[in-house]
Enzyme design. Structure first.
Site, PDB file in Angstrom:
ATOM      1  N   TYR A  38      20.393 -14.882  51.125  1.00 31.36           N
ATOM      2  CA  TYR A  38      20.599 -14.545  52.537  1.00 31.36           C
ATOM      3  C   TYR A  38      19.611 -13.444  52.974  1.00 31.36           C
ATOM      4  O   TYR A  38      18.781 -12.997  52.180  1.00 31.36           O
ATOM      5  CB  TYR A  38      22.053 -14.123  52.777  1.00 31.36           C
ATOM      6  CG  TYR A  38      23.029 -15.279  52.645  1.00 31.36           C
ATOM      7  CD1 TYR A  38      22.953 -16.374  53.496  1.00 31.36           C
ATOM      8  CD2 TYR A  38      24.013 -15.284  51.666  1.00 31.36           C
ATOM      9  CE1 TYR A  38      23.850 -17.441  53.384  1.00 31.36           C
ATOM     10  CE2 TYR A  38      24.909 -16.350  51.542  1.00 31.36           C
ATOM     11  CZ  TYR A  38      24.822 -17.420  52.415  1.00 31.36           C
ATOM     12  OH  TYR A  38      25.685 -18.475  52.297  1.00 31.36           O
TER      13      TYR A  38
ATOM     14  N   ARG B 136      26.478  -6.678  47.256  1.00 32.50           N
ATOM     15  CA  ARG B 136      26.332  -7.838  46.372  1.00 32.50           C
ATOM     16  C   ARG B 136      24.846  -8.036  46.096  1.00 32.50           C
ATOM     17  O   ARG B 136      24.065  -8.353  46.995  1.00 32.50           O
ATOM     18  CB  ARG B 136      26.954  -9.083  47.009  1.00 32.50           C
ATOM     19  CG  ARG B 136      26.987 -10.223  46.020  1.00 32.50           C
ATOM     20  CD  ARG B 136      28.153 -11.133  46.230  1.00 32.50           C
ATOM     21  NE  ARG B 136      28.176 -12.139  45.188  1.00 32.50           N
ATOM     22  CZ  ARG B 136      28.667 -13.360  45.332  1.00 32.50           C
ATOM     23  NH1 ARG B 136      29.213 -13.709  46.479  1.00 32.50           N
ATOM     24  NH2 ARG B 136      28.661 -14.201  44.346  1.00 32.50           N
TER      25      ARG B 136
ATOM     26  N   GLU C 184      22.318 -14.305  47.000  1.00 29.99           N
ATOM     27  CA  GLU C 184      22.417 -15.752  47.272  1.00 29.99           C
ATOM     28  C   GLU C 184      21.348 -16.276  48.228  1.00 29.99           C
ATOM     29  O   GLU C 184      21.494 -17.343  48.815  1.00 29.99           O
ATOM     30  CB  GLU C 184      23.797 -16.178  47.811  1.00 29.99           C
ATOM     31  CG  GLU C 184      25.054 -15.584  47.231  1.00 29.99           C
ATOM     32  CD  GLU C 184      25.152 -15.520  45.715  1.00 29.99           C
ATOM     33  OE1 GLU C 184      24.826 -14.429  45.203  1.00 29.99           O
ATOM     34  OE2 GLU C 184      25.548 -16.490  45.073  1.00 29.99           O
TER      35      GLU C 184
ATOM     36  N   GLN D 162      35.672 -29.997  45.045  1.00 28.27           N
ATOM     37  CA  GLN D 162      36.009 -31.172  45.837  1.00 28.27           C
ATOM     38  C   GLN D 162      36.778 -30.863  47.124  1.00 28.27           C
ATOM     39  O   GLN D 162      36.561 -31.516  48.131  1.00 28.27           O
ATOM     40  CB  GLN D 162      36.798 -32.169  44.985  1.00 28.27           C
ATOM     41  CG  GLN D 162      35.910 -33.002  44.087  1.00 28.27           C
ATOM     42  CD  GLN D 162      36.704 -33.855  43.122  1.00 28.27           C
ATOM     43  OE1 GLN D 162      36.696 -33.613  41.930  1.00 28.27           O
ATOM     44  NE2 GLN D 162      37.381 -34.846  43.635  1.00 28.27           N
TER      45      GLN D 162
ATOM     46  N   HIS E 124      20.991 -20.123  47.306  1.00 27.79           N
ATOM     47  CA  HIS E 124      21.587 -21.428  47.615  1.00 27.79           C
ATOM     48  C   HIS E 124      20.592 -22.566  47.438  1.00 27.79           C
ATOM     49  O   HIS E 124      20.985 -23.695  47.213  1.00 27.79           O
ATOM     50  CB  HIS E 124      22.162 -21.438  49.026  1.00 27.79           C
ATOM     51  CG  HIS E 124      23.452 -20.664  49.122  1.00 27.79           C
ATOM     52  ND1 HIS E 124      24.441 -20.732  48.165  1.00 27.79           N
ATOM     53  CD2 HIS E 124      23.909 -19.800  50.054  1.00 27.79           C
ATOM     54  CE1 HIS E 124      25.440 -19.955  48.510  1.00 27.79           C
ATOM     55  NE2 HIS E 124      25.148 -19.371  49.642  1.00 27.79           N
TER      56      HIS E 124
END
Ligand code: NAP
Ligand code: SF4
Length: 670
Positions: free
Chosen positions: A167, A214, A165, A339, A252
């Protein structure tokens, strides 16, 4: 015989047996930072009780510089260890297993002290990172290994090392962030040295406990990893001591949606399947897996050894237990809206869930049997009324649910018509399944009257909204349509102006530019639309030719009066997707518009002080809503106990999240 034999089959990670192949993936909730550890423990214990085979905690920073934001959850002191022990004890008491995710944010840390491979700022952070020197790198490795040791002391069954992601560990892997010329940069062998060394040292620190790495299967950023590098890293990490590989998808900062509702279900599982034969340890599929049949399909076809679901466990802690009990239709579906979960986190609020307001509020929103059963009428079977009726009936009240429509669901039906919002169908299905299993008397096709409601102990009015008129000269012309008519299929011309650029205006514009099948239901179409290529062919898996959306079905203008960019108030994590999707389709989005008149020639507007004519053949009004409280005066006259919820209460900024939350909370105390 279960319908999900593969999903419910046990598996062993390293030496640790798991009761099934469903992993609750890591998810930041904000609970840890709030410091109420009873609440943290209750949250995870509920998911363990509901049957998750393995739980991964939200990311825990190994040190201050690695925290995603200042004050992010960490594991630094004996006191921290004792707090985490409360969580692991509760999970183990429920027969579950839990590992702690160690997340070092690197240059994504929202702090001037952030660190990375090189001093290259991320496009989504205001802070340029400090390039780590040799001692700094050693400190990061030591801190991560120390965090792993503490995790075991706190009773965790192992750790997940976040290597994807975008990081820190992921940052070292790719050349566009790692510009180093020492033995931590340059060749791929050097660039992967940090993640591999981290895995080796963590394994040494935790003995035989679970160690999940991951791994980023596709970065979806320019100059990202190529597939050969992903495989090399996977094999080396396996040799260094990983027990399993979890799939990471997209950095991201990627401009490709990876978890939003418009992403097809299991859209990236083919990459997990491609990795599986390359390694000897279990691989875990992730992203947009939200239903037991999706999970079962992936496992049965050999695409993965386990499935990871994060948000679905917010929606329903009992996901596995219900699937195992043959009650899959009663699983509250995660509709991938973000949301109440991710959008809350970015707004500094505690996570919850649109379909399950109790998520992360387990100790505060409790639903207990009613002291005395009452006769309750609920008028309106939209999300607010449904949530109220089901919660009240679940507490033992005698509930009658009345709606003039032939089906339950209210405005949710409109959402299902929007390309990329098909998941809302599963929400309606879930409400229907619950109604069937409940004692509620359902009266559809019935216009409620004050006389009809007079004999009830309490009336809950959830009659929703009526669309607001825009008050434009010529608005009653036949070429002017309301959003409800359009989404229900009333024909629209080749050139359309949408008045109002709120959530519904955006949805309507999306509906108008699409023709044919929704890309959300066709992964190939969807990949072409967003420019997702094959990481075997291009670094980062971005298609060299970029996004190639289908031609728009019609020419569309999306207008608002506010002098700002339309879409600023859309959800933090999904607004950019809606804006980008419409831009790709050539929608002209204009702010600062004054509407002068609808004429036979089109829509006359004034923009920047200049009169203009948009020569459109249809005008669609999406100008917000007003509460529908037509029954209130008569009910007040009759003196009934009256509760007003949902759009009938406050129409402004109403969405299904507020409706369900309000309906549930009211019924919890009736
Ligand atoms: P909304 O978000 O309040 O937007 C109404 C739009 O109409 C605004 O763009 C407003 O902009 C315009 N408007 C208001 N009064 C007007 C008037 N008298 N004449 C002309 N234009 C007027 O309402 P909505 O779009 O109907 O959405 C309702 C709710 O559903 C919202 O809370 C929304 O968040 C939710 N929703 C969310 C999503 C989602 O994707 N998350 C999707 C659909 C709906 P100006 O005043 O600047 O013209
Ligand atoms: Fe899923 Fe939406 Fe609930 Fe988040 S808020 S868990 S995305 S249904």
């Amino acid at each position: 015989m279960t319908r999900y034999p593969h999903m419910l089959a046990p598996i062993t990670l390293g030496t640790v047996p798991l009761r099934n192949r469903v992993m609750m993936g890591s998810m930041h909730t904000g609970l840890e930072e709030a410091g109420d550890w009873d609440r943290v423990a209750a949250f995870y214990a509920a998911r363990a009780q509901g049957g998750a085979g393995l739980i991964v905690t939200g990311g825990v920073a190994p040190n201050r510089e690695g925290g995603v934001f200042p004050g992010a959850a960490g594991l630094y002191t004996l006191h921290d260890i004792a707090n985490h022990r409360r969580v692991t004890d509760r999970v183990h008491a429920e027969g579950g297993r839990i590992v702690m995710q160690i997340l070092h944010a690197g240059r994504y840390a929202f702090s001037p002290d952030c660190v990375s491979a090189s001093a290259v700022k991320s496009p989504i952070s205001p802070f340029p990172p400090h390039a780590l020197d040799e001692a700094g790198i050693e400190k990061q490795i030591t801190d991560i290994a120390t965090a792993a040791t503490r995790a075991i002391e706190a009773g965790y069954d192992g750790v997940e090392v976040m290597g994807s992601e975008g990081y820190l560990l992921n940052q070292f892997l790719v050349r566009h962030v790692n510009r180093r010329e020492d033995h931590w940069g340059g060749s791929f062998e050097n660039r992967m040295r940090l993640p591999v060394e981290v895995v080796r040292r963590v394994r040494a620190a935790i003995g035989e406990a679970i160690l999940i790495f991951r791994i980023s299967l596709v970065d979806l950023v320019p100059d990202g990893s190529i597939w050969g590098e992903v495989v090399t890293l996977a094999k080396t990490v396996e040799a260094a001591g990983a027990s399993a590989l979890n799939s990471g998808i997209g950095w991201h900062e990627a401009r490709v949606p990876t978890i939003a509702t418009s992403v097809p279900r299991a859209a990236f599982a083919d990459l997990t399947a491609r990795l599986r034969p390359e390694v000897g340890i279990p691989v875990i599929a992730s992203n947009r897996i939200n239903m037991p049949e999706v999970a079962e399909g992936l496992l049965a076809s050999g695409m993965a050894d386990m499935v990871s679901m994060a948000r679905p466990f917010l929606a329903d802690p009992d996901f596995v237990a219900k699937a195992a009990a043959g009650q899959a239709r009663l699983i509250a579906p995660c509709i991938a809206c973000n949301q109440a979960c991710l959008d809350h986190i970015y707004a500094g609020k505690l996570t919850s869930c649109l379909v399950n307001p109790r998520a992360c509020h387990e100790t505060e929103l409790t639903i207990t049997p009613a002291a005395a059963s009452r006769r309750i009428a609920v008028v309106g079977a939209g999300p607010a009324g449904l949530a109220a009726a089901l919660t009240a009936a679940g507490r033992g009240h005698g509930v009658t649910l009345i709606d003039r429509a032939a089906r339950v669901g209210g405005q949710l039906h409109l959402a299902t018509a929007v390309p990329g919002k098909e998941e809302f169908r599963s929400l309606i299905d879930w409400f229907e399944a619950q109604l069937e299993a409940s004692s509620i008397e359902l009266r559809l096709g019935t216009e409620a009257t004050a006389e009809m409601l007079a004999g009830f102990d309490a009336v809950v009015l959830a009659t929703g909204i009526t669309p607001r008129s825009a008050g434009i000269v010529g608005e009653d012309a036949p070429q002017v349509l309301g959003y409800r008519e359009v989404l229900r299929g009333v024909p629209v011309g080749c050139r359309a102006a949408v008045i109002g650029a709120g959530g519904i205006g955006f949805d309507v514009a999306e509906f108008l530019v699409h023709a044919g099948e929704s890309p959300a239901l066709h992964p190939d179409l969807w990949r072409r639309e967003w420019g997702v290529g094959d990481p075997r062919e291009t670094p980062g898996g971005l298609a060299p030719e970029g996004p190639r959306p289908e031609a728009p079905a019609r020419e569309v203008w999306l207008l608002q009066r506010k002098p700002e960019k339309p879409g600023r108030k859309l959800g933090r994590t999904t607004g950019w997707i809606h804006r980008a999707a419409l831009q790709m389709k050539g929608v002209k989005m204009l702010g600062g518009v004054r509407y002068d008149a609808v004429t036979p020639e089109g829509l006359a507007i004034t923009l920047d002080g200049q009169p203009q004519l948009l020569s459109v053949d249809t005008v669609v009004i999406c100008a917000g809503q007003e509460p529908d409280r037509a029954l209130v005066p008569a009910l007040e006259m009759a003196g009934v106990e009256l509760h007003i919820i949902g759009g009938a209460d406050v129409a402004a900024e109403l969405d299904a999240k507020r409706a369900i939350d309000q309906g549930t909370r009211l019924a919890a105390r009736l």
